[in-house]
Design a protein around this motif. Structure first.
Motif, mmCIF file in Angstrom:
data_model
loop_
_atom_site.group_PDB
_atom_site.id
_atom_site.type_symbol
_atom_site.label_atom_id
_atom_site.label_comp_id
_atom_site.label_asym_id
_atom_site.label_seq_id
_atom_site.Cartn_x
_atom_site.Cartn_y
_atom_site.Cartn_z
ATOM 1 N N THR A 16 34.063 21.186 37.708
ATOM 2 C CA THR A 16 34.041 20.512 39.666
ATOM 3 C C THR A 16 33.333 21.580 40.588
ATOM 4 N N GLU A 17 32.524 21.838 40.856
ATOM 5 C CA GLU A 17 32.761 22.855 42.524
ATOM 6 C C GLU A 17 33.646 23.103 42.965
ATOM 7 N N ASP A 18 34.793 23.154 43.046
ATOM 8 C CA ASP A 18 35.991 23.749 43.560
ATOM 9 C C ASP A 18 36.550 24.578 42.359
ATOM 10 N N GLU A 19 36.615 23.852 40.878
ATOM 11 C CA GLU A 19 36.665 24.608 39.889
ATOM 12 C C GLU A 19 35.886 26.173 39.592
ATOM 13 N N ALA A 20 34.272 25.458 39.460
ATOM 14 C CA ALA A 20 33.196 26.485 39.508
ATOM 15 C C ALA A 20 33.620 27.773 40.695
ATOM 16 N N LYS A 21 33.509 27.133 41.887
ATOM 17 C CA LYS A 21 33.872 28.343 42.800
ATOM 18 C C LYS A 21 34.692 29.725 42.201
ATOM 19 N N LYS A 22 36.042 29.314 41.775
ATOM 20 C CA LYS A 22 37.221 29.512 41.620
ATOM 21 C C LYS A 22 37.072 30.424 40.075
ATOM 22 N N ASN A 23 36.315 30.356 39.081
ATOM 23 C CA ASN A 23 35.925 30.761 38.348
ATOM 24 C C ASN A 23 35.151 31.447 37.645
ATOM 25 N N ALA A 24 33.617 31.730 38.593
ATOM 26 C CA ALA A 24 32.631 32.286 38.715
ATOM 27 C C ALA A 24 33.431 33.482 37.446
ATOM 28 N N PRO A 25 33.193 34.267 37.285
ATOM 29 C CA PRO A 25 33.512 35.412 36.595
ATOM 30 C C PRO A 25 33.536 36.250 37.452
ATOM 31 N N LEU A 26 31.993 36.239 38.336
ATOM 32 C CA LEU A 26 31.683 37.250 39.607
ATOM 33 C C LEU A 26 33.199 37.367 39.705
ATOM 34 N N LEU A 27 33.427 36.371 40.905
ATOM 35 C CA LEU A 27 34.179 36.519 42.035
ATOM 36 C C LEU A 27 36.173 36.159 41.342
ATOM 37 N N LEU A 28 36.066 35.832 39.643
ATOM 38 C CA LEU A 28 37.078 36.691 38.793
ATOM 39 C C LEU A 28 37.120 38.435 39.082
ATOM 40 N N GLU A 29 35.766 39.194 38.276
ATOM 41 C CA GLU A 29 35.830 40.092 38.554
ATOM 42 C C GLU A 29 36.543 40.904 40.140
ATOM 43 N N ALA A 30 35.682 40.618 41.037
ATOM 44 C CA ALA A 30 36.234 41.017 42.618
ATOM 45 C C ALA A 30 37.732 40.767 42.842
ATOM 46 N N GLN A 31 38.106 39.618 42.021
ATOM 47 C CA GLN A 31 39.438 40.073 42.113
ATOM 48 C C GLN A 31 40.481 40.366 41.447
ATOM 49 N N ASP A 32 39.563 40.501 40.093
ATOM 50 C CA ASP A 32 40.766 42.221 39.657
ATOM 51 C C ASP A 32 40.402 43.242 40.285
ATOM 52 N N MET A 33 39.064 43.649 40.920
ATOM 53 C CA MET A 33 38.680 44.915 41.283
ATOM 54 C C MET A 33 39.929 45.572 42.220
ATOM 55 N N LEU A 34 39.472 44.266 43.340
ATOM 56 C CA LEU A 34 41.110 44.115 44.971
ATOM 57 C C LEU A 34 41.994 44.537 43.917
ATOM 58 N N ARG A 35 42.501 43.930 42.981
ATOM 59 C CA ARG A 35 43.835 44.328 42.203
ATOM 60 C C ARG A 35 44.263 45.478 41.906
ATOM 61 N N LYS A 36 43.261 46.431 41.585
ATOM 62 C CA LYS A 36 42.892 47.272 40.782
ATOM 63 C C LYS A 36 43.562 48.545 42.456
ATOM 64 N N TRP A 37 42.514 47.618 43.020
ATOM 65 C CA TRP A 37 42.058 48.713 44.404
ATOM 66 C C TRP A 37 43.482 48.959 45.193
ATOM 67 N N GLU A 38 44.533 47.315 45.061
ATOM 68 C CA GLU A 38 45.819 47.609 45.883
ATOM 69 C C GLU A 38 46.703 48.763 45.112
ATOM 70 N N ALA A 39 46.300 48.888 43.754
ATOM 71 C CA ALA A 39 46.832 49.169 42.271
ATOM 72 C C ALA A 39 47.214 51.068 43.037
ATOM 73 N N ASN A 40 46.031 50.996 43.869
ATOM 74 C CA ASN A 40 45.709 52.604 43.866
ATOM 75 C C ASN A 40 44.902 53.415 42.716
ATOM 76 N N ASP A 41 44.274 52.204 42.151
ATOM 77 C CA ASP A 41 43.589 52.430 40.741
ATOM 78 C C ASP A 41 42.249 53.489 41.111
ATOM 79 N N GLU A 42 42.327 54.644 40.645
ATOM 80 C CA GLU A 42 41.779 55.977 41.156
ATOM 81 C C GLU A 42 40.082 55.693 40.767
ATOM 82 N N GLU A 43 39.798 55.243 39.900
ATOM 83 C CA GLU A 43 38.549 55.050 39.717
ATOM 84 C C GLU A 43 37.605 54.201 40.443
ATOM 85 N N VAL A 44 38.359 53.213 40.921
ATOM 86 C CA VAL A 44 37.977 51.540 41.723
ATOM 87 C C VAL A 44 37.989 52.159 43.572
#
Length: 394
Positions: A16-44
């Motif tokens: 569905t459109e809602d599912e697709a918006k939540k599961n798009a690889p780019l969005l998942l990567e961005a969410q992963d990057m935000l988690r890393k940033w909040e965890a103070n990941d050096e490279e990010v």
């Protein structure tokens, strides 16, 4: 664009459109990057700092040209942890509640709104988390009883939610939070949109205004006797004045159409008209000095009659402080802009009715020059309050 492409592909594959918006690889990567940033990941964090430096360096150049300075900066990166503390406080007070996926929400249905997310299920913050932290920090720093948020009307709902949350949390400054919601600006070619890729670049717009001012001023022959540097300074003053005045003369809450060509005209309700009026008076004051007229020490007792155009001008000059107070109370620079236009227009009528240097009575001549000087001072001070310079000659 890439994200939209991915969403479309996932929808084609049965999501569905809602599912697709939540599961798009780019969005998942961005969410992963935000988690890393909040965890103070050096490279990010290093990449984030590098990109921020580019952004702020660019902002600084743009603001410098606009004549805009800030006394205090608050960074979301410095307030999201404070916001998370407020989320914990809200949970303890029963203002917030947790859903099954661990996300934290506030229920504002009793206030005529709906439920609003204040912290994601993975523990990362959202805009409202950071804004709660910033609100507290501003109060800690300044002890404010009034805080005005100047943000476009697309964010009306967001700030309605934020202010209601801070009041529910019992903040003493809660009632003093105010959103000065300004209307969008359209250009003749279409809406100025930042999120959809049709960006109107502020630097390009400013340069276009200065170029238009140069072309217009040359055509009207208003730079006789100027060297290259002086002419360039005048074009900058006129271009930036035209841009700022055209935007500020409209009530901030109203949506408006910005017309670069119209804004640069030397006649009508424009910045250059007021600037030109000031330059005209500056020229009168220079001439008075050349003929040795000391209007500051003059005795006006010989002025037995005030002409109608003089009394109108005096009444208008007397309104200046009231107009500033009204503009402040109504959060509307447009009130001051309209006043300055009326004053410049009235001065030009006075000047046309009573040619100053054709006056034979020395006392009346000195009075009219003094009245001109006071008008110039008021125009200059008023335009400065709008962030606009006025030239001494044109």
């Amino acid at each position: 664009q890439e994200y939209k492409k991915q969403v479309a592909e996932l929808q084609e594959n049965g999501q569905t459109e809602d599912e697709a918006k939540k599961n798009a690889p780019l969005l998942l990567e961005a969410q992963d990057m935000l988690r890393k940033w909040e965890a103070n990941d050096e490279e990010v964090v290093a990449l984030w700092k590098q990109m921020n430096e580019w952004v702020y360096a660019g902002f600084e150049k743009t603001y410098q040209r606009m004549g805009v300075t800030f006394d205090q900066y608050y960074y979301e990166s410095g307030t999201y942890l404070l916001g998370k503390d407020i989320v914990t406080e809200g949970l303890e007070k029963g203002v917030f509640f947790t859903k099954e996926n661990g996300s934290v929400w506030v229920d504002l249905t009793a206030e005529g709104l709906d439920e609003k997310l204040v912290l994601r299920g993975d523990g990362t913050s959202v805009y409202i988390t950071q804004d709660m932290g910033t609100a507290d920090l501003k109060y800690d720093d300044f002890g404010i009883d009034k805080s005005v948020y100047v943000v476009g009307n697309e964010q009306d709902y967001h700030f309605d939610v934020l202010f209601k949350i801070m009041r529910k949390l019992g903040r003493s400054y809660g009632d003093g939070l105010y959103h000065l919601s300004y209307g969008m600006v359209d250009l003749p070619s279409g809406k100025m949109k930042s999120r959809e890729g049709t960006v109107v670049d502020a630097d390009e717009l400013m340069q276009e205004m200065v170029d238009t001012a140069a072309q217009h001023t040359k055509e009207l022959g208003k730079i006789d006797g100027f060297n290259e540097a002086q002419a360039a300074e005048l074009y900058e003053t006129l271009g930036m004045g035209a841009l700022k005045y055209f935007l500020l003369k409209v009530d901030p809450k109203k949506r408006m159409l910005f017309n670069p060509q119209e804004s640069i005209e030397f006649q009508g309700n424009t910045g250059p008209f007021i600037q030109y009026s000031h330059a005209r008076i500056a020229s009168i004051l220079r001439k008075a000095e050349q003929i040795g007229l000391d209007f500051k020490q003059a005795d006006f007792s010989g002025v037995s009659k005030i002409e109608e155009s003089e009394s109108t001008l005096i009444y208008l000059l007397n309104d200046f402080d009231k107009k500033i107070a009204q503009a402040g109370a109504d959060y509307s620079p447009a009130i001051l802009a309209q006043y300055l236009f009326d004053l410049a227009k009235e001065y030009n009528r006075f000047y046309a009715d009573l040619p100053i240097f054709l006056e034979g009575d020395a006392s009346i001549l000195a009075f009219r020059v003094a009245l001109s000087a006071h008008t110039a001072k008021t125009l200059k001070r008023g335009m400065q309050l709008l962030g606009i310079d006025v030239p001494e000659r044109m």
